[in-house]
Design a protein around this motif. Sequence first.
Motif, PDB file in Angstrom:
ATOM      1  N   ILE A 150       0.880  -1.315  -0.285  1.00 19.95           N
ATOM      2  CA  ILE A 150       0.022   0.051  -0.084  1.00 19.95           C
ATOM      3  C   ILE A 150       1.068   1.639  -0.306  1.00 19.95           C
ATOM      4  O   ILE A 150       0.581   2.383  -0.786  1.00 19.95           O
ATOM      5  CB  ILE A 150      -1.151  -0.034   1.277  1.00 19.95           C
ATOM      6  N   SER A 151       1.778   1.092   0.263  1.00 18.08           N
ATOM      7  CA  SER A 151       3.105   2.222   1.019  1.00 18.08           C
ATOM      8  C   SER A 151       3.631   2.534  -0.369  1.00 18.08           C
ATOM      9  O   SER A 151       4.763   2.921  -0.903  1.00 18.08           O
ATOM     10  CB  SER A 151       3.842   2.221   1.638  1.00 18.08           C
ATOM     11  N   ASN A 152       3.718   1.617  -1.147  1.00 12.35           N
ATOM     12  CA  ASN A 152       4.505   1.318  -2.261  1.00 12.35           C
ATOM     13  C   ASN A 152       4.617   2.788  -3.609  1.00 12.35           C
ATOM     14  O   ASN A 152       5.878   3.139  -3.680  1.00 12.35           O
ATOM     15  CB  ASN A 152       4.497   0.323  -3.277  1.00 12.35           C
ATOM     16  N   TYR A 153       3.166   3.510  -3.906  1.00  7.07           N
ATOM     17  CA  TYR A 153       3.568   4.623  -4.615  1.00  7.07           C
ATOM     18  C   TYR A 153       3.180   5.893  -3.697  1.00  7.07           C
ATOM     19  O   TYR A 153       2.648   5.934  -2.722  1.00  7.07           O
ATOM     20  CB  TYR A 153       2.063   4.700  -5.340  1.00  7.07           C
ATOM     21  N   TRP A 154       4.262   6.392  -4.050  1.00  8.77           N
ATOM     22  CA  TRP A 154       3.918   7.602  -2.856  1.00  8.77           C
ATOM     23  C   TRP A 154       2.704   8.774  -3.667  1.00  8.77           C
ATOM     24  O   TRP A 154       1.873   8.202  -3.927  1.00  8.77           O
ATOM     25  CB  TRP A 154       5.109   9.075  -3.847  1.00  8.77           C
ATOM     26  N   ALA A 155       2.456   9.727  -2.883  1.00 13.06           N
ATOM     27  CA  ALA A 155       0.660  10.229  -2.652  1.00 13.06           C
ATOM     28  C   ALA A 155       0.232  10.686  -4.406  1.00 13.06           C
ATOM     29  O   ALA A 155      -0.959  10.604  -4.042  1.00 13.06           O
ATOM     30  CB  ALA A 155       0.928  10.884  -1.738  1.00 13.06           C
ATOM     31  N   ASN A 156       1.116  10.654  -4.633  1.00 15.35           N
ATOM     32  CA  ASN A 156       0.475  11.255  -6.122  1.00 15.35           C
ATOM     33  C   ASN A 156      -0.319  10.886  -6.942  1.00 15.35           C
ATOM     34  O   ASN A 156      -1.299  11.429  -7.893  1.00 15.35           O
ATOM     35  CB  ASN A 156       1.588  12.191  -7.331  1.00 15.35           C
ATOM     36  N   TRP A 157       0.005   9.000  -6.763  1.00 13.66           N
ATOM     37  CA  TRP A 157      -0.625   8.030  -7.519  1.00 13.66           C
ATOM     38  C   TRP A 157      -1.866   8.031  -6.776  1.00 13.66           C
ATOM     39  O   TRP A 157      -3.062   7.918  -8.001  1.00 13.66           O
ATOM     40  CB  TRP A 157      -0.423   7.079  -7.190  1.00 13.66           C
ATOM     41  N   ASP A 158      -2.023   8.385  -5.387  1.00 13.52           N
ATOM     42  CA  ASP A 158      -3.574   7.944  -5.332  1.00 13.52           C
ATOM     43  C   ASP A 158      -4.151   8.765  -5.785  1.00 13.52           C
ATOM     44  O   ASP A 158      -5.620   9.525  -5.459  1.00 13.52           O
ATOM     45  CB  ASP A 158      -3.378   8.112  -3.875  1.00 13.52           C
ATOM     46  N   LEU A 159      -3.828  10.794  -4.941  1.00 15.87           N
ATOM     47  CA  LEU A 159      -4.086  12.257  -5.336  1.00 15.87           C
ATOM     48  C   LEU A 159      -4.588  12.196  -6.928  1.00 15.87           C
ATOM     49  O   LEU A 159      -5.835  12.516  -7.411  1.00 15.87           O
ATOM     50  CB  LEU A 159      -3.211  13.213  -5.428  1.00 15.87           C
ATOM     51  N   THR A 160      -3.805  11.696  -8.240  1.00 15.23           N
ATOM     52  CA  THR A 160      -4.557  11.388  -9.224  1.00 15.23           C
ATOM     53  C   THR A 160      -5.887  11.231  -9.255  1.00 15.23           C
ATOM     54  O   THR A 160      -6.613  11.219 -10.422  1.00 15.23           O
ATOM     55  CB  THR A 160      -3.485  10.733 -10.323  1.00 15.23           C
ATOM     56  N   ASN A 161      -5.693  10.131  -9.096  1.00 16.58           N
ATOM     57  CA  ASN A 161      -6.453   9.252  -9.008  1.00 16.58           C
ATOM     58  C   ASN A 161      -8.105   9.696  -8.818  1.00 16.58           C
ATOM     59  O   ASN A 161      -9.341   9.204  -8.691  1.00 16.58           O
ATOM     60  CB  ASN A 161      -6.499   7.588  -9.158  1.00 16.58           C
ATOM     61  N   ILE A 162      -8.006  10.154  -6.954  1.00 17.75           N
ATOM     62  CA  ILE A 162      -9.188  10.442  -6.358  1.00 17.75           C
ATOM     63  C   ILE A 162      -9.582  11.932  -7.242  1.00 17.75           C
ATOM     64  O   ILE A 162     -10.670  11.969  -7.814  1.00 17.75           O
ATOM     65  CB  ILE A 162      -8.298  11.036  -4.600  1.00 17.75           C
ATOM     66  N   ALA A 163      -8.314  12.534  -8.107  1.00 18.59           N
ATOM     67  CA  ALA A 163      -9.375  13.842  -8.858  1.00 18.59           C
ATOM     68  C   ALA A 163     -10.203  13.303  -9.946  1.00 18.59           C
ATOM     69  O   ALA A 163     -10.913  13.586 -10.488  1.00 18.59           O
ATOM     70  CB  ALA A 163      -8.219  14.054  -8.777  1.00 18.59           C
ATOM     71  N   SER A 164      -9.519  11.941 -10.448  1.00 24.59           N
ATOM     72  CA  SER A 164     -10.261  11.323 -11.693  1.00 24.59           C
ATOM     73  C   SER A 164     -11.667  10.756 -11.207  1.00 24.59           C
ATOM     74  O   SER A 164     -12.652  10.850 -11.540  1.00 24.59           O
ATOM     75  CB  SER A 164      -8.927  11.259 -11.985  1.00 24.59           C
ATOM     76  N   VAL A 165     -11.127  10.189 -10.287  1.00 25.74           N
ATOM     77  CA  VAL A 165     -13.098   9.677  -9.330  1.00 25.74           C
ATOM     78  C   VAL A 165     -14.109  10.326  -9.242  1.00 25.74           C
ATOM     79  O   VAL A 165     -15.180  10.465  -9.158  1.00 25.74           O
ATOM     80  CB  VAL A 165     -12.668   8.571  -7.943  1.00 25.74           C
ATOM     81  N   LEU A 166     -13.511  11.743  -8.523  1.00 26.44           N
ATOM     82  CA  LEU A 166     -14.178  12.495  -7.779  1.00 26.44           C
ATOM     83  C   LEU A 166     -15.044  13.867  -9.352  1.00 26.44           C
ATOM     84  O   LEU A 166     -16.227  13.844  -9.825  1.00 26.44           O
ATOM     85  CB  LEU A 166     -13.275  13.917  -6.794  1.00 26.44           C
ATOM     86  N   ALA A 167     -14.007  13.898 -10.465  1.00 24.62           N
ATOM     87  CA  ALA A 167     -14.216  14.532 -11.545  1.00 24.62           C
ATOM     88  C   ALA A 167     -15.665  14.335 -12.229  1.00 24.62           C
ATOM     89  O   ALA A 167     -15.873  14.693 -13.091  1.00 24.62           O
ATOM     90  CB  ALA A 167     -13.110  15.086 -12.320  1.00 24.62           C
ATOM     91  N   ILE A 168     -14.482  12.593 -12.456  1.00 25.72           N
ATOM     92  CA  ILE A 168     -16.139  11.414 -13.129  1.00 25.72           C
ATOM     93  C   ILE A 168     -17.444  11.781 -13.005  1.00 25.72           C
ATOM     94  O   ILE A 168     -18.160  12.227 -13.333  1.00 25.72           O
ATOM     95  CB  ILE A 168     -15.371  10.480 -13.612  1.00 25.72           C
ATOM     96  N   GLY A 169     -17.377  11.275 -11.286  1.00 31.79           N
ATOM     97  CA  GLY A 169     -18.631  11.392 -10.578  1.00 31.79           C
ATOM     98  C   GLY A 169     -19.179  13.001 -10.868  1.00 31.79           C
ATOM     99  O   GLY A 169     -20.682  12.426 -11.165  1.00 31.79           O
ATOM    100  N   ILE A 170     -18.942  14.133 -10.539  1.00 33.00           N
ATOM    101  CA  ILE A 170     -19.847  15.137 -10.868  1.00 33.00           C
ATOM    102  C   ILE A 170     -19.992  15.289 -12.678  1.00 33.00           C
ATOM    103  O   ILE A 170     -21.108  15.677 -12.770  1.00 33.00           O
ATOM    104  CB  ILE A 170     -18.830  15.941 -10.737  1.00 33.00           C
ATOM    105  N   LEU A 171     -18.886  14.722 -13.401  1.00 32.73           N
ATOM    106  CA  LEU A 171     -19.168  14.936 -14.490  1.00 32.73           C
ATOM    107  C   LEU A 171     -20.613  14.429 -14.989  1.00 32.73           C
ATOM    108  O   LEU A 171     -21.800  14.414 -15.383  1.00 32.73           O
ATOM    109  CB  LEU A 171     -18.496  14.409 -15.733  1.00 32.73           C
ATOM    110  N   CYS A 172     -20.440  13.005 -14.657  1.00 35.94           N
ATOM    111  CA  CYS A 172     -21.571  11.698 -14.705  1.00 35.94           C
ATOM    112  C   CYS A 172     -22.802  11.953 -13.501  1.00 35.94           C
ATOM    113  O   CYS A 172     -24.073  11.066 -13.783  1.00 35.94           O
ATOM    114  CB  CYS A 172     -20.981  10.083 -14.779  1.00 35.94           C
ATOM    115  N   ASP A 173     -22.532  12.817 -12.226  1.00 31.26           N
ATOM    116  CA  ASP A 173     -23.788  12.856 -11.887  1.00 31.26           C
ATOM    117  C   ASP A 173     -23.894  11.839 -10.851  1.00 31.26           C
ATOM    118  O   ASP A 173     -25.121  11.172 -10.847  1.00 31.26           O
ATOM    119  CB  ASP A 173     -25.112  13.146 -12.467  1.00 31.26           C
ATOM    120  N   ASP A 174     -22.962  11.078 -10.408  1.00 33.77           N
ATOM    121  CA  ASP A 174     -23.194  10.038  -9.784  1.00 33.77           C
ATOM    122  C   ASP A 174     -22.404  10.216  -8.213  1.00 33.77           C
ATOM    123  O   ASP A 174     -21.358  10.549  -8.277  1.00 33.77           O
ATOM    124  CB  ASP A 174     -21.807   8.959 -10.557  1.00 33.77           C
TER     125      ASP A 174
END
Length: 480
Positions: free
Chosen positions: A193-217
Amino acid sequence: MLKIAGAAAGAAGAGTAVAAAPASAASGVFAHPGMLHTQADLARMAAKVKAGAQPYTAGFAKLTANRHAQSTWTANPQATVYRGSGTPENYATLYNDIHAAYQNALRWHITGHTAHADTARDILNAWSAKLTRLDGSADRFLASGLYGYQFANAAELIRGHGGFELARFQKMMLNVFHPLSEDFLANHNGAYISNYWANWDLTNIASVLAIGILCDDRTKVDRAVAYFKHGAGMGSIKNAIPVVYSDGLAEWAEAGRDQGHALLGVGLMGTICEMAWNQGIDLYGYDDSRFLKGAQYVAKWSLGADVPYTPYTRKKGAPGIWSGTETASAAAAVDPAMARPIWAMIANHYTKRRGLDAQYLTRIAARFAPEGGGGDYGPNSGGYDQLGFGTLAFTRGRATTAGTTASPTPSTTGSDASGSGVASAAPSSSASPLGGRSGDLAATGSSDLPAWTAATGVAALAGGLLLLRRRGQARRDSGQ
């Protein structure tokens, strides 16, 4: 087996603003536009530029001078985008087109010139008609995250514009980008779980959040918010910012890695907070404004001042393949001239919306104003990690009323009733993972060697690329 390769962000505006609380969409309808920019934000930009007010006009000049912001831009869509490996490694085509779409959409909202809206629409339509897959090394997860949140923001700005294939674009985001982003947050490419530095998670949190907003999900938005607060990976806020000091600063873990990735992380966390805020969710203030303390820490350190650092050790590798540990014992060296367009958004939130003191954010935002965008910070991928133009987009007057909450109403367009693209003053709102691999780990970052153009020269980021060699023959996921 290891393969190691070394690799050689506004000033405050005049006027007053109302509403120091986010729009209330957390349990109701979604606000549209409602990612990095609301209708009120777009109205402010248009009005200030029309009036010739500074620093908005300086920020707008950065936008109009950028080659991506021209209505003559022609898309070059690909069926498969490769990042990190694959033939051809063509992800630069994607990020250049995304920034062209975003910049043209933003320019449309400010000027009302429909040629820019048409160009943004045509870019997004071309990609949604052709793109079916993201592939490559572990860097494909960076692609799903970075380009996922950016693509969604560009689309949010032109939803409702004539001829935009919104449903088809949403389908592409749900089928191509979201599965990879969700798989990374859930499984981290099979690594510790700690293999990837924070940026890897943060990029994908941002993506999931933005896609959720775009798709009203709502489920996707809730997933992103929950991970930001409590996720097990290094990108959740208490793992990215593990130590809070008595002086009001909080250690950014990746400051022990290098400056460039720390700046990237601050920009990504700010992006998540801003998108959530515009949907009625206050992550900026979460955990006693922990992000403010971490951003102040990185700003002070990036200005060349000393900051404390508590040694940080993380486990690397993947179960059954390889394991090791790495300790960051001190904050890395910095180049005070290193620029990323991240500071105006964060500084204006805390000092203008909230009326808080944030001296280091204020100083560093002023140093790098006016902020540009993709294409202004070097030709490589690092120069395109943020959408930018914060001086134009986020400079705001100090809020005069705290606790005011605006309730968005449904809408399908980000423009006014005339279709001009010039925003009105009142807010309106209008499967299985792809590219899976076994033993394919990238512990520290992209195969691209990022460089950023600084305000006073060119600063090269020194970073490390730590790859674990693929174990056995790579196998494609079923159905791909």
